[in-house]
Design a protein around this motif. Structure first.
Motif, mmCIF file in Angstrom:
data_model
loop_
_atom_site.group_PDB
_atom_site.id
_atom_site.type_symbol
_atom_site.label_atom_id
_atom_site.label_comp_id
_atom_site.label_asym_id
_atom_site.label_seq_id
_atom_site.Cartn_x
_atom_site.Cartn_y
_atom_site.Cartn_z
ATOM 1 N N SER A 39 12.570 16.170 40.454
ATOM 2 C CA SER A 39 13.959 15.728 40.426
ATOM 3 C C SER A 39 14.546 15.826 41.813
ATOM 4 C CB SER A 39 14.751 16.599 39.440
ATOM 5 O OG SER A 39 14.657 17.966 39.819
ATOM 6 N N GLY A 40 15.564 15.019 42.092
ATOM 7 C CA GLY A 40 16.172 15.005 43.409
ATOM 8 C C GLY A 40 16.860 16.313 43.736
ATOM 9 N N VAL A 41 16.834 16.651 45.022
ATOM 10 C CA VAL A 41 17.509 17.850 45.515
ATOM 11 C C VAL A 41 18.569 17.378 46.491
ATOM 12 C CG1 VAL A 41 17.252 20.071 46.679
ATOM 13 C CG2 VAL A 41 15.378 19.168 45.265
ATOM 14 N N SER A 42 19.835 17.537 46.156
ATOM 15 C CA SER A 42 20.925 17.015 46.965
ATOM 16 C C SER A 42 21.227 17.916 48.156
ATOM 17 C CB SER A 42 22.186 16.880 46.111
ATOM 18 O OG SER A 42 22.671 18.160 45.754
ATOM 19 N N ASP A 43 21.995 17.364 49.115
ATOM 20 C CA ASP A 43 22.449 18.169 50.248
ATOM 21 C C ASP A 43 23.268 19.366 49.761
ATOM 22 O OD1 ASP A 43 21.224 16.501 52.059
ATOM 23 O OD2 ASP A 43 23.036 15.350 52.518
ATOM 24 N N ALA A 44 24.025 19.158 48.666
ATOM 25 C CA ALA A 44 24.822 20.250 48.108
ATOM 26 C C ALA A 44 23.925 21.366 47.593
ATOM 27 C CB ALA A 44 25.717 19.728 46.991
ATOM 28 N N ASP A 45 22.798 20.982 46.986
ATOM 29 C CA ASP A 45 21.842 21.977 46.504
ATOM 30 C C ASP A 45 21.276 22.797 47.668
ATOM 31 O OD1 ASP A 45 22.110 21.072 43.869
ATOM 32 O OD2 ASP A 45 20.449 19.646 44.067
ATOM 33 N N VAL A 46 20.967 22.095 48.753
ATOM 34 C CA VAL A 46 20.406 22.764 49.925
ATOM 35 C C VAL A 46 21.442 23.711 50.543
ATOM 36 C CG1 VAL A 46 19.509 22.420 52.262
ATOM 37 C CG2 VAL A 46 18.766 20.912 50.402
ATOM 38 N N GLN A 47 22.677 23.226 50.659
ATOM 39 C CA GLN A 47 23.738 24.073 51.225
ATOM 40 C C GLN A 47 23.986 25.295 50.346
ATOM 41 O OE1 GLN A 47 25.338 24.026 54.198
ATOM 42 N NE2 GLN A 47 23.795 22.443 54.657
ATOM 43 N N ALA A 48 23.942 25.102 49.047
ATOM 44 C CA ALA A 48 24.135 26.225 48.134
ATOM 45 C C ALA A 48 23.031 27.264 48.324
ATOM 46 C CB ALA A 48 24.157 25.726 46.686
ATOM 47 N N ALA A 49 21.815 26.788 48.509
ATOM 48 C CA ALA A 49 20.695 27.701 48.732
ATOM 49 C C ALA A 49 20.866 28.478 50.033
ATOM 50 C CB ALA A 49 19.380 26.914 48.744
ATOM 51 N N LEU A 50 21.347 27.789 51.067
ATOM 52 C CA LEU A 50 21.578 28.451 52.352
ATOM 53 C C LEU A 50 22.664 29.519 52.245
ATOM 54 C CD1 LEU A 50 21.402 25.314 54.673
ATOM 55 C CD2 LEU A 50 19.783 27.219 54.674
ATOM 56 N N GLN A 51 23.711 29.210 51.508
ATOM 57 C CA GLN A 51 24.799 30.180 51.357
ATOM 58 C C GLN A 51 24.358 31.370 50.499
ATOM 59 O OE1 GLN A 51 27.540 30.056 53.116
ATOM 60 N NE2 GLN A 51 26.922 28.072 53.986
ATOM 61 N N LYS A 52 23.592 31.107 49.462
ATOM 62 C CA LYS A 52 23.111 32.183 48.605
ATOM 63 C C LYS A 52 22.138 33.075 49.370
ATOM 64 C CE LYS A 52 20.726 33.079 44.234
ATOM 65 N NZ LYS A 52 20.079 32.468 43.046
ATOM 66 N N GLY A 53 21.268 32.446 50.154
ATOM 67 C CA GLY A 53 20.330 33.207 50.979
ATOM 68 C C GLY A 53 19.026 33.538 50.289
ATOM 69 N N GLY A 54 18.281 34.391 50.932
ATOM 70 C CA GLY A 54 16.960 34.764 50.441
ATOM 71 C C GLY A 54 16.012 34.956 51.611
ATOM 72 N N ASN A 55 14.751 35.134 51.314
ATOM 73 C CA ASN A 55 13.739 35.372 52.342
ATOM 74 C C ASN A 55 12.854 34.143 52.526
ATOM 75 O OD1 ASN A 55 14.504 38.105 52.780
ATOM 76 N ND2 ASN A 55 13.387 38.693 50.932
ATOM 77 N N LEU A 56 12.569 33.830 53.774
ATOM 78 C CA LEU A 56 11.668 32.729 54.111
ATOM 79 C C LEU A 56 10.591 33.238 55.054
ATOM 80 C CD1 LEU A 56 13.913 29.613 54.921
ATOM 81 C CD2 LEU A 56 12.361 29.880 52.970
#
Length: 448
Positions: A39-56
């Motif tokens: 399924s598509g991943v929108s820019d909003a989804d990516v920004q939300a992931a960046l704001q939520k954070g996590g380990n890379l």
């Protein structure tokens, strides 16, 4: 090019066999962003992931990424990036392929050179970036790097840097012996003869055989020795472009006009400063290496357009360059894409340029600040103008093999013989072609 380790070749063979014999239908891919069925991943989804954070976890050896990571984490404090240098080039690919085969320890993002990307993509080790809208970024990058991150109509990475080719030459040596800057490869051959006759200890360049250089030169000549259509592969080193290169370079070899010195050796850098090596033909990433490893050559060297196979032409090719790609077995792919886009098409690009990297992005390449940068090493020359023009003139339609990493590993055992024995360059290329084809057929490809 370092010889590819046997363990990596074994892991690669397993990956390629799965890819070549398996289904081409990616609809079963996971919903985390892998394959065309995701399924598509929108820019909003990516920004939300960046704001939520996590380990890379990012595997890369490119030095300016250290500064990029620092700036990225300032902007997104909830993200922790673990930047790992797992080795350069083939050393990293060994570790990466072993991790993929084992199904554990795979990083989220990896640096993969353009020539190696098809092998990982076909081995289904990479995430298709189509669902993230990566295809819409085409205009942001120069043609050569953008074409190099695609495979089978899908985008598997974002260009991180590029290596549009140019001719670096020692102006002091050229002036001393009355040599004009060559504009064609025939003029280059003539210059090689004139220089070596005037000073038997001086050579137009060094060359002991390098797969990347040979393929780049054939690329510039319009050659297309590799044709790939899914698992159908054609290898032909007798097409007109390959033949043009072979004919000129064979004369340089036969007449002993090439310094028998390996690139990146201490002797190589010494040759650049003492005048025994008069030119280098390579990518736009080279200047920083001059400054760091041949500092006493400062002011002696200049940059010129790549000599042409046809007088009056403007053709160029890429030599080197890498992408960042999301590993299929990685974790938070939306977060990984956010980092990758920041590094390769966002604020991170300027960070890298400011620290000496050569970009693949048109915005930087076309900016007055970039093009008007004066290089002290090149006598104040605005060399980026030459590099940027070269980037726009890269010949289109080039393809690498889906098992190029393996092919390059056997270059020295085939083509390399032409530099140290009576084997002709044409025969060496034929042996390389045959050995590459044999390997490809063993992995389930149809190679002719």
């Amino acid at each position: 090019m370092p010889r590819f380790l046997k363990v990596a070749a074994a892991a690669t063979a397993a990956m390629l066999a799965l890819a070549a014999c398996g289904s081409s239908d990616d609809s079963s891919s996971s919903s985390t962003g892998s394959g065309s069925g995701s399924s598509g991943v929108s820019d909003a989804d990516v920004q939300a992931a960046l704001q939520k954070g996590g380990n890379l976890t990012v595997w890369a050896w490119e030095p300016t990424l250290k500064q990029v990571v620092a700036k990225f984490q300032e902007k997104y404090p909830n993200v922790k990036v673990n930047l790992v240098n797992a080795g350069t080039g083939n050393d990293q690919y060994t570790a990466l392929q072993n991790a993929v085969a084992a199904g554990k320890g795979v990083p989220d993002v990896a640096q993969i050179e353009y020539y190696a990307l098809p092998q990982f993509a076909l081995g289904k080790a990479l995430t298709d970036l189509g669902p993230y809208g990566a295809s819409s970024l085409k205009a942001d990058f120069t043609p050569g790097p953008w074409n190099s991150v695609q495979n089978g109509g899908k985008v598997f990475g974002l260009p991180m840097d590029s290596g549009p080719m140019a001719l670096y030459y020692n102006k002091d040596v050229f002036d001393k012996y009355g040599i004009k800057v060559p504009t064609t490869w025939q003029e280059y051959l003539d210059a090689a003869r004139k220089l070596h006759k005037a000073n038997p200890k001086a050579y137009i360049t060094n060359d002991t055989g390098d797969a990347g250089f040979v393929t780049s030169m054939i690329w510039q000549a319009g050659g297309k020795p590799y044709q790939v259509d899914g698992t159908n592969v054609t290898i032909n080193f007798t097409d007109p472009g390959a033949t043009q290169f072979t004919q000129v370079w064979q004369q340089l070899i036969s007449e002993k006009l090439l310094a028998p010195i390996s690139s990146w050796s201490d002797q190589w850098f010494q040759g650049m400063t003492n005048g025994s090596i008069a030119t280098l033909t390579t990518g736009a990433w080279m200047p920083a290496n001059f400054v760091s490893s041949a500092p006493s050559g400062s002011g002696k060297w200049r940059v010129a357009d790549l000599p042409q196979w046809q007088a009056g032409g403007t053709a160029s090719a890429e030599n080197g360059g890498s992408s960042l790609a999301i590993m299929d077995k990685g974790g938070n792919k939306a977060l990984a894409y956010g980092f990758m886009k920041y590094a390769d098409d966002g604020d991170g690009v300027q960070v890298r340029v400011d620290n000496g990297a050569f970009p693949a992005t048109t915005a930087q390449l076309n900016s007055p600040a970039f093009q008007n940068t004066e290089f002290k090493y090149f006598g104040g020359q605005k060399a980026n103008q030459i590099f940027a023009k070269s980037a726009q003139n890269v010949v289109t339609g080039w393809s690498y093999l889906p098992f190029q990493v393996y092919a390059n590993s056997v270059f020295n055992d085939t083509v390399g013989k032409a530099y140290v024995s009576s084997t002709s360059l044409a025969d060496g290329l034929k042996a390389w072609q045959d050995q590459s084809a044999k390997y490809g057929n063993e992995q389930g490809f149809t190679v002719k």
